[in-house]
Design an enzyme around this catalytic site. Sequence first.
Site, PDB file in Angstrom:
ATOM      1  N   TYR A 299     -41.039  -1.093  38.718  1.00 63.34           N
ATOM      2  CA  TYR A 299     -40.636  -1.965  37.620  1.00 63.34           C
ATOM      3  C   TYR A 299     -40.774  -1.302  36.249  1.00 63.34           C
ATOM      4  O   TYR A 299     -40.396  -1.881  35.234  1.00 63.34           O
ATOM      5  CB  TYR A 299     -41.481  -3.244  37.610  1.00 63.34           C
ATOM      6  CG  TYR A 299     -41.351  -4.051  38.864  1.00 63.34           C
ATOM      7  CD1 TYR A 299     -40.193  -4.762  39.142  1.00 63.34           C
ATOM      8  CD2 TYR A 299     -42.386  -4.099  39.795  1.00 63.34           C
ATOM      9  CE1 TYR A 299     -40.066  -5.503  40.298  1.00 63.34           C
ATOM     10  CE2 TYR A 299     -42.272  -4.836  40.953  1.00 63.34           C
ATOM     11  CZ  TYR A 299     -41.105  -5.540  41.206  1.00 63.34           C
ATOM     12  OH  TYR A 299     -40.987  -6.266  42.356  1.00 63.34           O
TER      13      TYR A 299
ATOM     14  N   HIS B 232     -37.689  -6.250  33.720  1.00 65.50           N
ATOM     15  CA  HIS B 232     -38.854  -7.041  34.107  1.00 65.50           C
ATOM     16  C   HIS B 232     -40.093  -6.650  33.300  1.00 65.50           C
ATOM     17  O   HIS B 232     -41.064  -7.388  33.285  1.00 65.50           O
ATOM     18  CB  HIS B 232     -39.135  -6.879  35.604  1.00 65.50           C
ATOM     19  CG  HIS B 232     -38.014  -7.348  36.457  1.00 65.50           C
ATOM     20  ND1 HIS B 232     -37.747  -8.681  36.666  1.00 65.50           N
ATOM     21  CD2 HIS B 232     -37.062  -6.658  37.124  1.00 65.50           C
ATOM     22  CE1 HIS B 232     -36.683  -8.797  37.439  1.00 65.50           C
ATOM     23  NE2 HIS B 232     -36.250  -7.582  37.732  1.00 65.50           N
TER      24      HIS B 232
ATOM     25  N   ASN C 280     -44.360 -13.886  37.970  1.00 69.13           N
ATOM     26  CA  ASN C 280     -44.385 -15.218  38.565  1.00 69.13           C
ATOM     27  C   ASN C 280     -45.804 -15.772  38.680  1.00 69.13           C
ATOM     28  O   ASN C 280     -45.981 -16.963  38.930  1.00 69.13           O
ATOM     29  CB  ASN C 280     -43.721 -15.210  39.940  1.00 69.13           C
ATOM     30  CG  ASN C 280     -42.247 -14.902  39.845  1.00 69.13           C
ATOM     31  OD1 ASN C 280     -41.647 -14.972  38.770  1.00 69.13           O
ATOM     32  ND2 ASN C 280     -41.652 -14.515  40.955  1.00 69.13           N
TER      33      ASN C 280
END
Length: 73
Positions: free
Chosen positions: A14, A19, A69
Amino acid sequence: MRILVGLGNPGQQYAATRHNIGWMALDRIAERAGVRFRTERRFRADAAETTVPESGERLLLLKPLTYMNLSGE
């Protein structure tokens, strides 16, 4: 004191993706301020502290080490 939190995802896959734009922004701020991040277990984040030149106010930069998340943990 003000706190800036930049969201991102841990892991090399990532590192240069959308992100991690929050982490990238905080990296740039820290670089310009001449400060380095250190891992703060109590925050489950990498943290750096600096001072805002114009106001003298303390500024805490936080990069949570949880996935986006799970950033509320």
